[in-house]
Design an enzyme around this catalytic site. Sequence first.
Site, mmCIF file in Angstrom:
data_model
loop_
_atom_site.group_PDB
_atom_site.id
_atom_site.type_symbol
_atom_site.label_atom_id
_atom_site.label_comp_id
_atom_site.label_asym_id
_atom_site.label_seq_id
_atom_site.Cartn_x
_atom_site.Cartn_y
_atom_site.Cartn_z
ATOM 1 N N LYS A 32 21.824 44.011 -15.920
ATOM 2 C CA LYS A 32 21.915 42.636 -15.427
ATOM 3 C C LYS A 32 20.543 41.998 -15.241
ATOM 4 O O LYS A 32 20.300 40.872 -15.701
ATOM 5 C CB LYS A 32 22.665 42.612 -14.095
ATOM 6 C CG LYS A 32 22.599 41.279 -13.354
ATOM 7 C CD LYS A 32 23.306 41.358 -12.033
ATOM 8 C CE LYS A 32 22.577 42.216 -11.027
ATOM 9 N NZ LYS A 32 21.372 41.560 -10.493
ATOM 10 N N THR A 33 19.638 42.710 -14.574
ATOM 11 C CA THR A 33 18.320 42.145 -14.292
ATOM 12 C C THR A 33 17.559 41.870 -15.583
ATOM 13 O O THR A 33 16.887 40.836 -15.713
ATOM 14 C CB THR A 33 17.507 43.106 -13.392
ATOM 15 O OG1 THR A 33 18.249 43.352 -12.194
ATOM 16 C CG2 THR A 33 16.162 42.513 -13.040
ATOM 17 N N ASP A 217 21.695 34.595 -9.476
ATOM 18 C CA ASP A 217 21.919 36.041 -9.519
ATOM 19 C C ASP A 217 22.930 36.430 -8.439
ATOM 20 O O ASP A 217 23.051 35.756 -7.415
ATOM 21 C CB ASP A 217 20.586 36.761 -9.292
ATOM 22 C CG ASP A 217 20.669 38.255 -9.543
ATOM 23 O OD1 ASP A 217 21.623 38.692 -10.223
ATOM 24 O OD2 ASP A 217 19.782 38.986 -9.071
ATOM 25 N N GLN A 248 31.661 44.031 -7.337
ATOM 26 C CA GLN A 248 30.639 44.375 -6.344
ATOM 27 C C GLN A 248 30.524 43.297 -5.266
ATOM 28 O O GLN A 248 29.480 43.155 -4.629
ATOM 29 C CB GLN A 248 29.293 44.596 -7.033
ATOM 30 C CG GLN A 248 29.301 45.770 -8.002
ATOM 31 C CD GLN A 248 27.933 46.068 -8.585
ATOM 32 O OE1 GLN A 248 27.013 46.463 -7.878
ATOM 33 N NE2 GLN A 248 27.787 45.881 -9.886
ATOM 34 N N ARG A 600 26.012 53.943 -7.771
ATOM 35 C CA ARG A 600 24.567 54.142 -7.533
ATOM 36 C C ARG A 600 24.101 55.462 -8.146
ATOM 37 O O ARG A 600 22.906 55.685 -8.317
ATOM 38 C CB ARG A 600 24.239 54.193 -6.030
ATOM 39 C CG ARG A 600 24.571 52.975 -5.187
ATOM 40 C CD ARG A 600 24.123 51.670 -5.777
ATOM 41 N NE ARG A 600 25.166 51.053 -6.561
ATOM 42 C CZ ARG A 600 24.969 50.100 -7.474
ATOM 43 N NH1 ARG A 600 23.754 49.687 -7.734
ATOM 44 N NH2 ARG A 600 25.978 49.587 -8.157
#
Length: 741
Positions: A32-33, A217, A248, A600
């Site tokens: 995503k980033t 974001d 999320q 994670r």
Amino acid sequence: MSFLGQLNPVQQAAVKAANGPIMIIAGAGSGKTRVLTYRIAYLVDCGVPPHQILALTFTNKAANEMKSRIIKLVGEKANAIWMGTFHSIFARILRKEAETLGYSRSFTIYDSDDSLQLIKRVMERLNLSKDQFNPNAVRARISTAKNQLITPQQYSEMAKELFDEKVALIYEGYQKQLLQNNSMDFDDLLVNPIRLFQKKPDLLERYQYRFKFILVDEFQDTNHAQYVVTKQLSARQKNICVVGDDAQSIYSFRGADIRNILDFSKDFADCQTFRLEQNYRSTKTILAAADRLIHCNREQIHKKLWTSNEQGEVVTAVECSDDRDEGREIVDLIQMEITEKKLDLKDFAVLYRTNAQSRSLEDALRRNGIPYTIVGGIRFYERKEIKDVLAYLRVIVNPKDEESLNRIINYPPRGIGETSLNRLQSFALSQGIGLFDALKKLEKISDLPDRGKKSLSEFIEFIEKHRTMRSEISMSEFVRSLVDELGILTIFKEERTNESMARWENVQELLSAISEFAALRPDGTLEQFLEEVSLVSDIDSYEGTRNVVTLMTLHSSKGLEFPVIVIAGIEEGLLPFYSSAIENSDLEEERRLFYVGITRAEKKLYLTYARMRYRFGDPAYLNQSRFLTEIGTENIAERRSKSLETLASDRANGTRRVTDRPTVQRIVEEDHYHRDFLPDYESESQESVDLRQGAIVKHEMFGRGKVVAISGKGDARKAVVQFDDFGLKSLMVKFARLRPA
């Protein structure tokens, strides 16, 4: 644009779809980033002036990381991009436009503690009992109302119960006092831009033309106010790109509304949607477990995560007898993984649903000399000694800030008693002026005791002197001079306790932070520094570079990743968290929270649960969470802790073992020993060194010392060292980096 070659086909398509409303559904670990970063770099490379790009994030850490990556891709011109958190970006706009709303540009930003104190003060003036009307509950209601753009008058009209009627009164008084204090709380930073744009449509139009491209974001975390203000700004150009993952969405308690992302394509009918479904983080097994779990939710945007990573190890679930046994088992897991896979401590994170769970985990880690750090403890800028110094700076910048003024008026103690303060405040109210202005008219307060009048006079002289001095010397020199004249560092030194020396070090660290800010921002102002520190979040200060085990709540873990994740407390009532019946919407959010924790993990995932756990001081006997069943038996291997295996074996053999658990007295002694002697953290792995009793060694933190005892073998080897300056410390040899002195 060679960087586009680093993207997969779907990522490339999302980056290159420049115009119109765009929604990028980015599954966990799907890059995503990178997509958001490359999309901004692509716009700049296509000729969009950087200052016409607005990128909104939820943490300063995310904003800083993205901007530094963009600079590497397109050069220093990227510095002109408007990139930051919602709160910091809109604080920046409000600094320019504050007069329109009746504030000055030097307004103070109140954190949650400041807001709570002001609410308590308003309640006192209204003669409302804090026992009958919990100030924290009042603050939560007011915050929710603000996020829903409900005014005090509207709240009053909607109130049906006594509590809400009183909240409406407090809300009205709170907002009036904020304005009088020239202060805004966190919610105001989102609500006031909306008010500003509604009040001055020409101003909104100017910003609409200014920001040709808007990117948001973590869109699933936006609340109603954030949604409204971004919709306002994008209404003319319609070049809005939102990036997020409905799976999320875990912050409804902060006002986040999952409908914002679920309904985005309805609100923007010509929206293009891209699904990033390739996961680059986790093994196939971990991803399969997460996927099975989240598909139990009904409210979601359909996606199917996949990965080309290895199959990986099965997820391991461990049943423990109680939370103390759970802590011991987690320590064993960490030590086993380190030994077998040559991992570092920083490769491990232990996640939990509530902060209260950390106690037994910390106890187990301390007893075994394993260094750790907690993310989301007391933040540096929320420590008392730091807030005291910052309060002085706030009053110097904004004399109307009465919360800060009340905090420092008798700190350090200067003989100003309650009687003097009450008479000063009564005078201010009778004259319809602020507290700071009342301090300038002390001679007119006839019933003020002479001693109090003298002390108050000296205080206002001190403040006025430093308000003048501020413009005459550099920021760093000014703050150091202020702290020196206050004498608090001397006070801390003279106390000569561990706590006072820790406070001394914290104030020194604050001075260093101000010096660093001034060095990096030669044109930076004290107002800007105060604004930045008021908007620091838990995760902003987390670097992940120290070689320690990380402990944090599941909420704090979003956006992070570790080779090994342990999620503790997988029990009904704890995860999912509930005390009575649970609504389906709440259950689905708890499931999303567990999903965040699972995703994670890169290589290995452990899940632990206890048969009995102390909750609210009483033993609670719990069942394993329904979520374990939902993961699917093919993705999980269950086993019992060593103590439960031993108990089962004894029962099978017909033997009865006398418990080897310490008595209460021994537990107290053991806890006292570890509190006094074990370090909070170490930084690096220990290279092999030949230690013996009596050896003189050196430690990079504690300095010179003498080894007084050695115990254990291999990875469990410990040394007790008497340090010249820090006394007795018990250290894990593997991590202590002891050297011959």
